[in-house]
Design a protein around this motif. Sequence first.
Motif, PDB file in Angstrom:
ATOM      1  N   HIS A  65       0.979  -1.155  -0.141  1.00 27.95           N
ATOM      2  CA  HIS A  65       0.100   0.057   0.049  1.00 27.95           C
ATOM      3  C   HIS A  65       0.911   1.398   0.116  1.00 27.95           C
ATOM      4  CE1 HIS A  65      -3.141   2.951   0.811  1.00 27.95           C
ATOM      5  NE2 HIS A  65      -2.500   3.147   2.236  1.00 27.95           N
ATOM      6  N   ASN A  66       2.015   1.097   0.719  1.00 22.33           N
ATOM      7  CA  ASN A  66       2.735   2.570   0.880  1.00 22.33           C
ATOM      8  C   ASN A  66       3.576   2.717  -0.493  1.00 22.33           C
ATOM      9  OD1 ASN A  66       2.384   2.814   3.474  1.00 22.33           O
ATOM     10  ND2 ASN A  66       4.090   1.789   4.017  1.00 22.33           N
ATOM     11  N   LYS A  67       3.277   1.869  -1.627  1.00 16.47           N
ATOM     12  CA  LYS A  67       3.790   2.155  -2.748  1.00 16.47           C
ATOM     13  C   LYS A  67       2.699   2.662  -3.766  1.00 16.47           C
ATOM     14  CE  LYS A  67       7.430  -1.487  -2.311  1.00 16.47           C
ATOM     15  NZ  LYS A  67       7.717  -2.589  -2.721  1.00 16.47           N
ATOM     16  N   SER A  68       1.477   2.754  -3.267  1.00 22.68           N
ATOM     17  CA  SER A  68       0.368   3.163  -4.181  1.00 22.68           C
ATOM     18  C   SER A  68       0.619   4.635  -4.573  1.00 22.68           C
ATOM     19  CB  SER A  68      -0.738   3.112  -3.302  1.00 22.68           C
ATOM     20  OG  SER A  68      -1.831   4.062  -3.901  1.00 22.68           O
ATOM     21  N   PRO A  69       0.354   4.921  -5.907  1.00 27.20           N
ATOM     22  CA  PRO A  69       0.769   6.327  -6.547  1.00 27.20           C
ATOM     23  C   PRO A  69      -0.414   7.268  -5.980  1.00 27.20           C
ATOM     24  CG  PRO A  69       0.770   4.664  -8.262  1.00 27.20           C
ATOM     25  CD  PRO A  69       0.471   4.001  -7.033  1.00 27.20           C
ATOM     26  N   LEU A  70      -1.491   7.010  -5.502  1.00 26.68           N
ATOM     27  CA  LEU A  70      -2.581   7.905  -4.572  1.00 26.68           C
ATOM     28  C   LEU A  70      -2.166   8.129  -3.420  1.00 26.68           C
ATOM     29  CD1 LEU A  70      -5.930   6.132  -6.113  1.00 26.68           C
ATOM     30  CD2 LEU A  70      -4.711   8.339  -6.845  1.00 26.68           C
ATOM     31  N   LEU A  71      -1.585   7.297  -2.729  1.00 25.53           N
ATOM     32  CA  LEU A  71      -1.065   7.482  -1.330  1.00 25.53           C
ATOM     33  C   LEU A  71       0.115   8.505  -1.501  1.00 25.53           C
ATOM     34  CD1 LEU A  71      -1.088   6.798   1.767  1.00 25.53           C
ATOM     35  CD2 LEU A  71       0.449   5.059   1.411  1.00 25.53           C
ATOM     36  N   LEU A  72       0.965   7.913  -2.212  1.00 26.15           N
ATOM     37  CA  LEU A  72       2.265   9.197  -2.538  1.00 26.15           C
ATOM     38  C   LEU A  72       1.751  10.443  -2.838  1.00 26.15           C
ATOM     39  CD1 LEU A  72       4.414   6.661  -4.350  1.00 26.15           C
ATOM     40  CD2 LEU A  72       4.580   7.268  -1.994  1.00 26.15           C
ATOM     41  N   GLU A  73       0.707  10.453  -3.660  1.00 24.60           N
ATOM     42  CA  GLU A  73       0.310  11.863  -4.026  1.00 24.60           C
ATOM     43  C   GLU A  73      -0.235  12.692  -2.714  1.00 24.60           C
ATOM     44  OE1 GLU A  73      -3.284  14.023  -6.480  1.00 24.60           O
ATOM     45  OE2 GLU A  73      -3.151  11.947  -6.469  1.00 24.60           O
ATOM     46  N   LEU A  74      -1.039  11.932  -1.957  1.00 24.45           N
ATOM     47  CA  LEU A  74      -1.308  12.380  -0.560  1.00 24.45           C
ATOM     48  C   LEU A  74      -0.323  12.802   0.228  1.00 24.45           C
ATOM     49  CD1 LEU A  74      -3.510  13.051   1.514  1.00 24.45           C
ATOM     50  CD2 LEU A  74      -3.545  10.842   2.670  1.00 24.45           C
ATOM     51  N   PHE A  75       0.781  12.020   0.431  1.00 28.90           N
ATOM     52  CA  PHE A  75       1.831  12.467   1.358  1.00 28.90           C
ATOM     53  C   PHE A  75       2.802  13.561   0.891  1.00 28.90           C
ATOM     54  CE2 PHE A  75       3.068   7.527   2.446  1.00 28.90           C
ATOM     55  CZ  PHE A  75       1.902   7.569   3.490  1.00 28.90           C
ATOM     56  N   ASN A  76       2.577  13.736  -0.439  1.00 27.41           N
ATOM     57  CA  ASN A  76       3.395  14.996  -1.048  1.00 27.41           C
ATOM     58  C   ASN A  76       2.495  16.309  -0.972  1.00 27.41           C
ATOM     59  OD1 ASN A  76       5.707  13.501  -2.247  1.00 27.41           O
ATOM     60  ND2 ASN A  76       4.554  13.189  -4.215  1.00 27.41           N
ATOM     61  N   LYS A  77       1.420  16.074  -0.691  1.00 28.71           N
ATOM     62  CA  LYS A  77       0.405  17.159  -0.574  1.00 28.71           C
ATOM     63  C   LYS A  77       0.001  17.527   0.958  1.00 28.71           C
ATOM     64  CE  LYS A  77      -1.784  17.186  -5.246  1.00 28.71           C
ATOM     65  NZ  LYS A  77      -2.731  17.556  -5.834  1.00 28.71           N
ATOM     66  N   ILE A  78       0.342  16.492   1.806  1.00 26.75           N
ATOM     67  CA  ILE A  78      -0.168  16.780   3.243  1.00 26.75           C
ATOM     68  C   ILE A  78       0.643  18.138   3.741  1.00 26.75           C
ATOM     69  CG2 ILE A  78       0.606  15.876   5.547  1.00 26.75           C
ATOM     70  CD1 ILE A  78      -2.150  14.940   4.338  1.00 26.75           C
ATOM     71  N   PRO A  79       1.935  18.364   3.516  1.00 25.51           N
ATOM     72  CA  PRO A  79       2.367  19.559   4.053  1.00 25.51           C
ATOM     73  C   PRO A  79       1.709  20.991   3.632  1.00 25.51           C
ATOM     74  CG  PRO A  79       4.172  18.444   3.215  1.00 25.51           C
ATOM     75  CD  PRO A  79       2.967  17.638   2.683  1.00 25.51           C
ATOM     76  N   GLU A  80       1.168  20.778   2.254  1.00 25.16           N
ATOM     77  CA  GLU A  80       0.430  21.935   1.992  1.00 25.16           C
ATOM     78  C   GLU A  80      -1.347  22.091   2.630  1.00 25.16           C
ATOM     79  OE1 GLU A  80      -1.981  22.915  -2.151  1.00 25.16           O
ATOM     80  OE2 GLU A  80      -0.138  21.493  -2.324  1.00 25.16           O
TER      81      GLU A  80
END
Length: 95
Positions: A65-80
């Motif tokens: 799951h931690n490799k999911s592109p949708l999860l990675l997108e969320l991780f990238n946007k969480i600081p914002e």
Amino acid sequence: MKIINASFFIKEDKREEFLSVVNPLIQATREEEGCVQYNLYESVEEANAFMMVEIWEDQNAIDGHNKSPLLLELFNKIPEFSSKKPIVRVSEMGE
């Protein structure tokens, strides 16, 4: 089984954008192998405070799951999106 509780504290003006990113993630994750439960809840006491409750069969399912592109997108946007740092807790479910 493993349980993950992830608390998110979202800026009011980023709420809709956060939900537009997280909702497709939820739908896709529920179809992943090893996902038992994947739900997002919103606090009734604190505006824009959310908790993702996840139950996984094992660590291998989480690793996938931690490799999911949708999860990675969320991780990238969480600081914002965030008004303060997320809190993530991982625990084991007893037999």
